[in-house]
Design a protein around this motif. Sequence first.
Motif, PDB file in Angstrom:
ATOM      1  N   HIS A 270     -27.556  -2.890  23.545  1.00 28.54           N
ATOM      2  CA  HIS A 270     -28.128  -1.887  22.802  1.00 28.54           C
ATOM      3  C   HIS A 270     -28.075  -0.520  23.861  1.00 28.54           C
ATOM      4  O   HIS A 270     -28.971  -0.656  24.240  1.00 28.54           O
ATOM      5  CB  HIS A 270     -29.507  -2.569  22.621  1.00 28.54           C
ATOM      6  CG  HIS A 270     -29.540  -4.102  22.329  1.00 28.54           C
ATOM      7  ND1 HIS A 270     -28.708  -4.378  20.769  1.00 28.54           N
ATOM      8  CD2 HIS A 270     -30.169  -4.678  22.765  1.00 28.54           C
ATOM      9  CE1 HIS A 270     -28.958  -5.888  20.763  1.00 28.54           C
ATOM     10  NE2 HIS A 270     -29.513  -6.448  22.248  1.00 28.54           N
TER      11      HIS A 270
ATOM     12  N   ASP B 252     -26.691  -6.458  28.178  1.00 30.04           N
ATOM     13  CA  ASP B 252     -27.480  -6.571  27.103  1.00 30.04           C
ATOM     14  C   ASP B 252     -28.061  -5.339  27.420  1.00 30.04           C
ATOM     15  O   ASP B 252     -28.118  -4.758  27.974  1.00 30.04           O
ATOM     16  CB  ASP B 252     -28.833  -8.242  27.495  1.00 30.04           C
ATOM     17  CG  ASP B 252     -29.409  -8.011  26.331  1.00 30.04           C
ATOM     18  OD1 ASP B 252     -29.270  -7.069  25.285  1.00 30.04           O
ATOM     19  OD2 ASP B 252     -30.181  -8.574  26.157  1.00 30.04           O
TER      20      ASP B 252
ATOM     21  N   HIS C 288     -27.398 -12.405  17.652  1.00 26.81           N
ATOM     22  CA  HIS C 288     -28.852 -12.981  19.037  1.00 26.81           C
ATOM     23  C   HIS C 288     -28.913 -14.658  18.678  1.00 26.81           C
ATOM     24  O   HIS C 288     -29.257 -14.425  17.209  1.00 26.81           O
ATOM     25  CB  HIS C 288     -30.024 -12.436  19.122  1.00 26.81           C
ATOM     26  CG  HIS C 288     -29.526 -10.990  19.585  1.00 26.81           C
ATOM     27  ND1 HIS C 288     -29.894  -9.496  18.983  1.00 26.81           N
ATOM     28  CD2 HIS C 288     -29.654 -10.188  21.156  1.00 26.81           C
ATOM     29  CE1 HIS C 288     -29.611  -8.814  19.133  1.00 26.81           C
ATOM     30  NE2 HIS C 288     -29.858  -8.855  21.148  1.00 26.81           N
TER      31      HIS C 288
ATOM     32  N   HIS D 274     -21.973  -7.395  25.130  1.00 25.70           N
ATOM     33  CA  HIS D 274     -23.691  -7.699  24.000  1.00 25.70           C
ATOM     34  C   HIS D 274     -24.849  -6.124  24.991  1.00 25.70           C
ATOM     35  O   HIS D 274     -24.451  -5.926  26.227  1.00 25.70           O
ATOM     36  CB  HIS D 274     -24.594  -8.800  24.234  1.00 25.70           C
ATOM     37  CG  HIS D 274     -25.170  -8.407  23.772  1.00 25.70           C
ATOM     38  ND1 HIS D 274     -25.456  -8.359  21.798  1.00 25.70           N
ATOM     39  CD2 HIS D 274     -26.524  -8.642  23.385  1.00 25.70           C
ATOM     40  CE1 HIS D 274     -26.475  -8.587  21.332  1.00 25.70           C
ATOM     41  NE2 HIS D 274     -27.669  -8.510  22.593  1.00 25.70           N
TER      42      HIS D 274
ATOM     43  N   HIS E 117     -26.859 -14.416  24.389  1.00 26.93           N
ATOM     44  CA  HIS E 117     -27.707 -15.427  24.577  1.00 26.93           C
ATOM     45  C   HIS E 117     -26.985 -17.543  24.304  1.00 26.93           C
ATOM     46  O   HIS E 117     -26.461 -17.189  25.597  1.00 26.93           O
ATOM     47  CB  HIS E 117     -28.798 -15.380  24.445  1.00 26.93           C
ATOM     48  CG  HIS E 117     -28.814 -13.566  24.585  1.00 26.93           C
ATOM     49  ND1 HIS E 117     -29.330 -13.085  25.844  1.00 26.93           N
ATOM     50  CD2 HIS E 117     -29.538 -12.818  24.042  1.00 26.93           C
ATOM     51  CE1 HIS E 117     -29.564 -11.683  25.629  1.00 26.93           C
ATOM     52  NE2 HIS E 117     -29.893 -11.391  24.311  1.00 26.93           N
TER      53      HIS E 117
HETATM   54 ZN   LIG Z   1     -29.282  -7.613  22.732  1.00 28.97          ZN
END
Ligand SMILES: [Zn+2]
Length: 461
Positions: A68, A320, A232, A66, A269
């Motif tokens: 971005h 993340d 998410h 995960h 998460h």
């Molecule tokens: Zn995220």
Amino acid sequence: MSTLLVKHAALLVTMDDHRQEIPDGGLFVRDGFIEQVAPTRVLPAQADEVLDLSDHIILPGLINTHHHFYQTLTRAVPAAQDANLFNWLKTLYPIWGRMTPEDIRLSTQTALAELALSGCTTASDHLYIFPNGSKLDDEIQAGMEVGIRLHASRGSMSLGESKGGLPPDSVVEAEDFILSDSQRLIETYHDPKPGASIRVVLAPCSPFSVTAELMRQSAMLAREYGCQLHTHLAETQDEEVFCLEKFGYRPVEYMDTLGWLGSDVWFAHSVHVMDEEIHTYARTGSGVAHCPTSNMRLASGIAPILEMLRAGVKVGLGVDGSASNDGSHMLEEVRQAMLLARVRAALQGASLSVEGSSPLMTARQALEIATRGSAAVLGRDDLGSLQPGKCADFFAINLNRLDYAGALHDPVASIVFCAPVRSDFTIVGGKPVVENGQLTTIDLSRHIHQHNQAAQRLLLG
Ligand SMILES: [Zn+2]
């Protein structure tokens, strides 16, 4: 046909079904796939390329589930440093709304370079904002230049503020376009074969930024093509309240109503999940991307990872996005996973038992999450361990260094317990992406300068 012989590693950690750790170990690789894993003395003596890794520990490449990438442009933004998720997002959405295709390209290479230098050989990214003509193609094309495997998620936001969602209307897209663009991307880039470098994932952003209908349609489209689904879920208590008020369900129940549970789905998460929801994940084969640093950074909470593992849930590791971590160091994330699980154990009153099994997450368990666990979460049975038939994806660290002085009685534990270091060799499909601690594929000095200029422009508006 090309062959690679890797020999004389001080220790080779296979993460195979027997968790073999081989002293003076090595690998014989043919055309990007592992043919043999063994002590050096029983491997073939010759190959087209030979890599002597004396003094190094070799591990399966770390797999990031995960991220971005674009957020590397907005690390440590002052106004978002001390905010929880919803306020953090509201602060950053307008800044992200100024990005251009060139910004997507720069930030992708920054994140992938950092990941590769931390031992990562496969990364999944979740891009869900496409301002000023940006496309997922910008990320995929820039990513291919770095040389690690990429699972590129076509993210989306369609529920703007005027319809009760969290993001401003200016950064959401029309659902018809999201779906047609998703189909185009799958048909252009998705490679289902073993050893694939690029896979496409469909990933509506979160319950508070897309409609139920887009979730359902995305699932149908992904399943038509055999792609995976990602979003998410259960990240914060605010999200739980939002789901109960808007949909009448807790987040996991809501996913169930949308057909969003299954072995082709993984959630980032899952901090706020109850025991029965953990069992729902296990029963349906749904996976979890654990992001410990981000959960601490945004004060979201502590995910019940050991409980998930005991219940048989597939758990992988994720750094993340870089606006909530703000580093893409996979080995550091392994360490954080181990330490945060121990904080949770302490809060629950567990203590370290000397005899028998420990209630505390071990260094090897944390590494297993980042390798075998992450591979399972991404649906990759060709990755995650070093054994015949799997991709030749691994990294190596020279053990003879200050950071590990005094810890070499257990080199595997050293790389988790001691301060995180950079990888000396990161090899993907038998090809070096990092060699002697240097990235082989892009010129970082020029790149960092361009990245900083882009970040400054975005913040100044
Ligand atoms: Zn995220």
